[in-house]
Design an enzyme around this catalytic site. Sequence first.
Site, PDB file in Angstrom:
ATOM      1  N   LYS A  97       0.872  -1.171   0.000  1.00 40.16           N
ATOM      2  CA  LYS A  97       0.000   0.000   0.000  1.00 40.16           C
ATOM      3  C   LYS A  97       0.910   1.222   0.000  1.00 40.16           C
ATOM      4  O   LYS A  97       1.629   1.473   0.966  1.00 40.16           O
ATOM      5  CB  LYS A  97      -0.915   0.014   1.224  1.00 40.16           C
ATOM      6  CG  LYS A  97      -1.807   1.256   1.275  1.00 40.16           C
ATOM      7  CD  LYS A  97      -2.510   1.405   2.607  1.00 40.16           C
ATOM      8  CE  LYS A  97      -3.162   2.777   2.703  1.00 40.16           C
ATOM      9  NZ  LYS A  97      -3.719   3.058   4.037  1.00 40.16           N
ATOM     10  N   GLY A 158      -8.300   9.179   9.395  1.00 41.40           N
ATOM     11  CA  GLY A 158      -8.669   9.325  10.799  1.00 41.40           C
ATOM     12  C   GLY A 158      -9.737  10.350  11.085  1.00 41.40           C
ATOM     13  O   GLY A 158     -10.051  10.599  12.252  1.00 41.40           O
ATOM     14  N   ALA A 185      -9.536   5.256   3.876  1.00 38.75           N
ATOM     15  CA  ALA A 185      -9.396   6.385   4.805  1.00 38.75           C
ATOM     16  C   ALA A 185     -10.660   7.231   4.918  1.00 38.75           C
ATOM     17  O   ALA A 185     -11.398   7.417   3.957  1.00 38.75           O
ATOM     18  CB  ALA A 185      -8.228   7.297   4.428  1.00 38.75           C
ATOM     19  N   GLY A 186     -10.893   7.694   6.142  1.00 39.56           N
ATOM     20  CA  GLY A 186     -11.955   8.651   6.406  1.00 39.56           C
ATOM     21  C   GLY A 186     -13.285   8.067   6.815  1.00 39.56           C
ATOM     22  O   GLY A 186     -14.203   8.812   7.171  1.00 39.56           O
ATOM     23  N   ASN A 207      -9.209   1.849   9.745  1.00 37.23           N
ATOM     24  CA  ASN A 207      -8.485   1.476  10.943  1.00 37.23           C
ATOM     25  C   ASN A 207      -9.060   2.175  12.177  1.00 37.23           C
ATOM     26  O   ASN A 207      -9.600   1.547  13.085  1.00 37.23           O
ATOM     27  CB  ASN A 207      -7.003   1.817  10.774  1.00 37.23           C
ATOM     28  CG  ASN A 207      -6.110   1.271  11.885  1.00 37.23           C
ATOM     29  OD1 ASN A 207      -4.898   1.189  11.731  1.00 37.23           O
ATOM     30  ND2 ASN A 207      -6.655   0.877  13.012  1.00 37.23           N
ATOM     31  N   THR A 208      -8.979   3.508  12.195  1.00 39.12           N
ATOM     32  CA  THR A 208      -9.315   4.275  13.392  1.00 39.12           C
ATOM     33  C   THR A 208     -10.741   4.030  13.869  1.00 39.12           C
ATOM     34  O   THR A 208     -10.989   3.929  15.077  1.00 39.12           O
ATOM     35  CB  THR A 208      -9.107   5.780  13.131  1.00 39.12           C
ATOM     36  OG1 THR A 208      -7.792   5.987  12.613  1.00 39.12           O
ATOM     37  CG2 THR A 208      -9.272   6.585  14.403  1.00 39.12           C
TER      38      THR A 208
END
Length: 258
Positions: A97, A158, A185-186, A207-208
């Site tokens: 990635k 995040g 992301a996001g 992830n977050t």
Amino acid sequence: MMRKFYGTELSNGLMLGTAQYPSPAILADAFERSGAAVATVSLRRESGKDKAGQDFWEMIQRLGVRVLPNTAGCHTVKEAVTTAHMAREIFGTKWIKLEVIGEEDLLHPDVFGLVEAARILSEDGFEVFPYCTEDLVVADRLLNVGCEVLMPWGAPIGSGQGLNNLFGLRALRAHFSDVPLVIDAGLGLPSHAAQAMELGFDAVLLNTAVAKAGSPALMAEAFGLAVKAGQMAALADPMEKRDMAAPSTPVIGKAFLT
């Protein structure tokens, strides 16, 4: 049926990061309950000198998922390429990635450096998953230098904002209909993941939203269900939106009182 990523067909469209979890046990539980098919891992969690990250790497291997190393935190082409080579040696995979960050506040991709790094790594035998924007020109350049997958952001890393540019993402999906696309992301809620899959994207990476939830395992399971629901909805050929109401109950045969 899942689209193939560099010839590999995944069991589902959920990819999870491995950072920020309260404990290794909670991380493992989140992966088990979510059914995620891919784990992204950072080279910074593993040490080639003293094996400081060996326990972490052994735990990731026990998850039984495909590993996608990343170049998180890299700001230059040289740094990203060097990190990718080290990751290939440690994790034993051609997948990478690719992140080349150009702006600190939003962690916005440096699209110029990204294309150059993708070219170098593709020529070197890597199978590159570039973290990019939804820009059509950038996407085309990445494909031209050898990428077979694109990973446009939904929102800044995040941030939990979801899909900020629906028009741009729809245009990307329509323009590159045969290319595997991953929203990366996001995403902050399972509904964001379902929306991405409903738009026809092939996977989501987050992830977050899971790691920082009050119950990471429960949130991971919710995301797993949302991805499946969104994918099924896309396959079901959803109804078109309309401006006017349309009765769901037929009026033919209805009794009229006079």
